[in-house]
Design a protein around this motif. Structure first.
Motif, PDB file in Angstrom:
ATOM      1  N   LEU A   5     -92.122 -44.832 -53.213  1.00 11.42           N
ATOM      2  CA  LEU A   5     -91.194 -43.937 -52.515  1.00 11.42           C
ATOM      3  C   LEU A   5     -91.812 -42.549 -52.346  1.00 11.42           C
ATOM      4  CD1 LEU A   5     -88.451 -43.438 -51.229  1.00 11.42           C
ATOM      5  CD2 LEU A   5     -87.526 -43.022 -53.512  1.00 11.42           C
ATOM      6  N   ILE A   6     -92.484 -42.055 -53.373  1.00 14.28           N
ATOM      7  CA  ILE A   6     -93.155 -40.760 -53.288  1.00 14.28           C
ATOM      8  C   ILE A   6     -94.243 -40.813 -52.221  1.00 14.28           C
ATOM      9  CG2 ILE A   6     -94.710 -39.173 -54.503  1.00 14.28           C
ATOM     10  CD1 ILE A   6     -93.087 -39.920 -57.085  1.00 14.28           C
ATOM     11  N   SER A   7     -95.048 -41.844 -52.250  1.00 12.47           N
ATOM     12  CA  SER A   7     -96.149 -41.977 -51.293  1.00 12.47           C
ATOM     13  C   SER A   7     -95.646 -42.001 -49.857  1.00 12.47           C
ATOM     14  CB  SER A   7     -96.944 -43.241 -51.599  1.00 12.47           C
ATOM     15  OG  SER A   7     -97.989 -43.414 -50.696  1.00 12.47           O
ATOM     16  N   VAL A   8     -94.654 -42.819 -49.593  1.00 12.14           N
ATOM     17  CA  VAL A   8     -94.104 -42.931 -48.238  1.00 12.14           C
ATOM     18  C   VAL A   8     -93.460 -41.614 -47.805  1.00 12.14           C
ATOM     19  CG1 VAL A   8     -92.306 -44.092 -46.872  1.00 12.14           C
ATOM     20  CG2 VAL A   8     -93.796 -45.426 -48.365  1.00 12.14           C
ATOM     21  N   THR A   9     -92.757 -40.974 -48.717  1.00 13.84           N
ATOM     22  CA  THR A   9     -92.103 -39.700 -48.406  1.00 13.84           C
ATOM     23  C   THR A   9     -93.131 -38.625 -48.072  1.00 13.84           C
ATOM     24  OG1 THR A   9     -90.224 -40.249 -49.836  1.00 13.84           O
ATOM     25  CG2 THR A   9     -90.527 -37.929 -49.276  1.00 13.84           C
ATOM     26  N   LEU A  10     -94.181 -38.528 -48.880  1.00 12.89           N
ATOM     27  CA  LEU A  10     -95.208 -37.515 -48.634  1.00 12.89           C
ATOM     28  C   LEU A  10     -95.966 -37.782 -47.341  1.00 12.89           C
ATOM     29  CD1 LEU A  10     -96.653 -36.912 -52.217  1.00 12.89           C
ATOM     30  CD2 LEU A  10     -95.008 -35.505 -50.951  1.00 12.89           C
ATOM     31  N   LYS A  11     -96.258 -39.037 -47.069  1.00 11.61           N
ATOM     32  CA  LYS A  11     -96.991 -39.363 -45.845  1.00 11.61           C
ATOM     33  C   LYS A  11     -96.158 -39.101 -44.596  1.00 11.61           C
ATOM     34  CE  LYS A  11    -100.312 -42.582 -47.727  1.00 11.61           C
ATOM     35  NZ  LYS A  11    -101.413 -41.659 -47.729  1.00 11.61           N
ATOM     36  N   GLY A  12     -94.852 -39.074 -44.735  1.00  5.57           N
ATOM     37  CA  GLY A  12     -93.967 -38.835 -43.600  1.00  5.57           C
ATOM     38  C   GLY A  12     -93.681 -37.368 -43.325  1.00  5.57           C
ATOM     39  N   SER A  16     -94.078 -33.522 -42.126  1.00  7.27           N
ATOM     40  CA  SER A  16     -94.699 -32.924 -40.945  1.00  7.27           C
ATOM     41  C   SER A  16     -95.978 -32.200 -41.364  1.00  7.27           C
ATOM     42  CB  SER A  16     -93.733 -31.945 -40.272  1.00  7.27           C
ATOM     43  OG  SER A  16     -93.485 -30.839 -41.113  1.00  7.27           O
ATOM     44  N   VAL A  17     -96.815 -31.868 -40.392  1.00 11.68           N
ATOM     45  CA  VAL A  17     -98.101 -31.217 -40.671  1.00 11.68           C
ATOM     46  C   VAL A  17     -97.926 -29.858 -41.337  1.00 11.68           C
ATOM     47  CG1 VAL A  17     -99.367 -32.434 -38.882  1.00 11.68           C
ATOM     48  CG2 VAL A  17     -98.278 -30.262 -38.344  1.00 11.68           C
ATOM     49  N   SER A  18     -96.761 -29.259 -41.214  1.00  9.93           N
ATOM     50  CA  SER A  18     -96.545 -27.966 -41.862  1.00  9.93           C
ATOM     51  C   SER A  18     -96.498 -28.087 -43.381  1.00  9.93           C
ATOM     52  CB  SER A  18     -95.262 -27.302 -41.343  1.00  9.93           C
ATOM     53  OG  SER A  18     -94.129 -28.050 -41.712  1.00  9.93           O
ATOM     54  N   PHE A  19     -96.489 -29.325 -43.882  1.00  9.67           N
ATOM     55  CA  PHE A  19     -96.504 -29.564 -45.322  1.00  9.67           C
ATOM     56  C   PHE A  19     -97.840 -30.133 -45.803  1.00  9.67           C
ATOM     57  CE2 PHE A  19     -92.046 -29.265 -44.398  1.00  9.67           C
ATOM     58  CZ  PHE A  19     -91.527 -28.601 -45.501  1.00  9.67           C
ATOM     59  N   ASP A  20     -98.865 -30.047 -44.956  1.00 12.07           N
ATOM     60  CA  ASP A  20    -100.187 -30.560 -45.338  1.00 12.07           C
ATOM     61  C   ASP A  20    -100.702 -29.914 -46.620  1.00 12.07           C
ATOM     62  OD1 ASP A  20    -100.295 -32.364 -43.293  1.00 12.07           O
ATOM     63  OD2 ASP A  20    -101.796 -31.271 -42.111  1.00 12.07           O
ATOM     64  N   TYR A  21    -100.487 -28.610 -46.749  1.00 16.76           N
ATOM     65  CA  TYR A  21    -100.940 -27.917 -47.959  1.00 16.76           C
ATOM     66  C   TYR A  21    -100.290 -28.518 -49.191  1.00 16.76           C
ATOM     67  CZ  TYR A  21    -101.568 -24.290 -51.453  1.00 16.76           C
ATOM     68  OH  TYR A  21    -101.856 -23.625 -52.610  1.00 16.76           O
ATOM     69  N   PHE A  22     -98.977 -28.718 -49.139  1.00 18.05           N
ATOM     70  CA  PHE A  22     -98.256 -29.311 -50.274  1.00 18.05           C
ATOM     71  C   PHE A  22     -98.810 -30.694 -50.586  1.00 18.05           C
ATOM     72  CE2 PHE A  22     -95.116 -32.093 -52.091  1.00 18.05           C
ATOM     73  CZ  PHE A  22     -94.623 -31.348 -53.140  1.00 18.05           C
ATOM     74  N   TYR A  23     -98.980 -31.497 -49.556  1.00 22.97           N
ATOM     75  CA  TYR A  23     -99.469 -32.869 -49.741  1.00 22.97           C
ATOM     76  C   TYR A  23    -100.848 -32.873 -50.394  1.00 22.97           C
ATOM     77  CZ  TYR A  23    -100.899 -37.637 -48.796  1.00 22.97           C
ATOM     78  OH  TYR A  23    -101.339 -38.916 -48.934  1.00 22.97           O
ATOM     79  N   THR A  24    -101.733 -32.000 -49.945  1.00 22.32           N
ATOM     80  CA  THR A  24    -103.087 -31.931 -50.496  1.00 22.32           C
ATOM     81  C   THR A  24    -103.058 -31.537 -51.964  1.00 22.32           C
ATOM     82  OG1 THR A  24    -104.000 -31.361 -48.354  1.00 22.32           O
ATOM     83  CG2 THR A  24    -105.356 -30.835 -50.269  1.00 22.32           C
ATOM     84  N   VAL A  25    -102.296 -30.510 -52.302  1.00 24.89           N
ATOM     85  CA  VAL A  25    -102.203 -30.062 -53.698  1.00 24.89           C
ATOM     86  C   VAL A  25    -101.615 -31.166 -54.561  1.00 24.89           C
ATOM     87  CG1 VAL A  25    -101.070 -28.427 -55.252  1.00 24.89           C
ATOM     88  CG2 VAL A  25    -102.094 -27.620 -53.117  1.00 24.89           C
ATOM     89  N   TYR A  26    -100.552 -31.797 -54.098  1.00 26.73           N
ATOM     90  CA  TYR A  26     -99.932 -32.877 -54.879  1.00 26.73           C
ATOM     91  C   TYR A  26    -100.911 -34.032 -55.059  1.00 26.73           C
ATOM     92  CZ  TYR A  26     -96.953 -36.548 -56.537  1.00 26.73           C
ATOM     93  OH  TYR A  26     -96.430 -37.562 -57.287  1.00 26.73           O
ATOM     94  N   ASP A  27    -101.608 -34.387 -53.997  1.00 30.88           N
ATOM     95  CA  ASP A  27    -102.531 -35.516 -54.031  1.00 30.88           C
ATOM     96  C   ASP A  27    -103.642 -35.311 -55.058  1.00 30.88           C
ATOM     97  OD1 ASP A  27    -103.306 -38.077 -53.070  1.00 30.88           O
ATOM     98  OD2 ASP A  27    -104.857 -37.135 -51.847  1.00 30.88           O
ATOM     99  N   PHE A  28    -104.103 -34.088 -55.210  1.00 34.82           N
ATOM    100  CA  PHE A  28    -105.187 -33.807 -56.137  1.00 34.82           C
ATOM    101  C   PHE A  28    -104.717 -33.388 -57.530  1.00 34.82           C
ATOM    102  CE2 PHE A  28    -107.541 -33.648 -52.180  1.00 34.82           C
ATOM    103  CZ  PHE A  28    -108.679 -34.353 -52.539  1.00 34.82           C
ATOM    104  N   SER A  29    -103.427 -33.302 -57.733  1.00 32.48           N
ATOM    105  CA  SER A  29    -102.915 -32.818 -59.020  1.00 32.48           C
ATOM    106  C   SER A  29    -103.004 -33.865 -60.128  1.00 32.48           C
ATOM    107  CB  SER A  29    -101.472 -32.338 -58.884  1.00 32.48           C
ATOM    108  OG  SER A  29    -100.610 -33.439 -58.674  1.00 32.48           O
ATOM    109  N   LYS A  30    -103.066 -35.132 -59.771  1.00 28.97           N
ATOM    110  CA  LYS A  30    -103.145 -36.228 -60.741  1.00 28.97           C
ATOM    111  C   LYS A  30    -101.930 -36.281 -61.671  1.00 28.97           C
ATOM    112  CE  LYS A  30    -107.289 -37.292 -59.339  1.00 28.97           C
ATOM    113  NZ  LYS A  30    -107.392 -38.052 -58.167  1.00 28.97           N
ATOM    114  N   VAL A  31    -100.840 -35.686 -61.239  1.00 32.46           N
ATOM    115  CA  VAL A  31     -99.609 -35.708 -62.021  1.00 32.46           C
ATOM    116  C   VAL A  31     -98.802 -36.927 -61.616  1.00 32.46           C
ATOM    117  CG1 VAL A  31     -97.427 -34.512 -62.442  1.00 32.46           C
ATOM    118  CG2 VAL A  31     -99.538 -33.202 -62.242  1.00 32.46           C
ATOM    119  N   ILE A  32     -98.394 -37.692 -62.592  1.00 35.75           N
ATOM    120  CA  ILE A  32     -97.510 -38.829 -62.334  1.00 35.75           C
ATOM    121  C   ILE A  32     -96.086 -38.303 -62.450  1.00 35.75           C
ATOM    122  CG2 ILE A  32     -96.823 -41.143 -63.051  1.00 35.75           C
ATOM    123  CD1 ILE A  32     -99.742 -40.922 -62.095  1.00 35.75           C
ATOM    124  N   ALA A  33     -95.384 -38.308 -61.347  1.00 35.04           N
ATOM    125  CA  ALA A  33     -94.038 -37.740 -61.310  1.00 35.04           C
ATOM    126  C   ALA A  33     -93.035 -38.774 -60.821  1.00 35.04           C
ATOM    127  CB  ALA A  33     -94.030 -36.527 -60.386  1.00 35.04           C
TER     128      ALA A  33
END
Length: 83
Positions: free
Chosen positions: A33-40, A42-59
């Motif tokens: 659900l997290i993966s699908v939500t993040l991939k959906g 808009s491009v204005s959230f690319d920064y958030f997606y990149t930081v989350y993707d590299f954070s290695k935090v399991i949430a």
């Protein structure tokens, strides 16, 4: 995320989809659900997606939902206060 769609509405749609699939017998994990939500997002959230993707935090989805709402609110306030 549809153009002009508020984050809260987008997250509600994601939760409703997950719930509907669960009722149909398709259990959706938080990680999916997290993966699908993040991939959906808009491009204005690319920064958030990149930081989350590299954070290695399991949430949990609840954790991600809170962070996304805070990020969207901060982003909106910055845009409204810019000259």
């Amino acid at each position: 995320m549809n153009s002009g769609e508020e984050m809260v509405d987008y997250l509600i749609r994601a939760e409703e989809l997950s719930s509907s699939l669960g009722q149909a017998g398709e259990k959706i994990s938080d990680s999916l659900l997290i993966s699908v939500t993040l991939k959906g997002l808009s491009v204005s959230f690319d920064y958030f997606y990149t930081v989350y993707d590299f954070s290695k935090v399991i949430a949990t989805f609840t954790d991600v939902k809170k962070v996304l709402m805070n990020f969207a609110t901060s982003k909106s306030l910055r845009q409204n206060n810019s000259p």
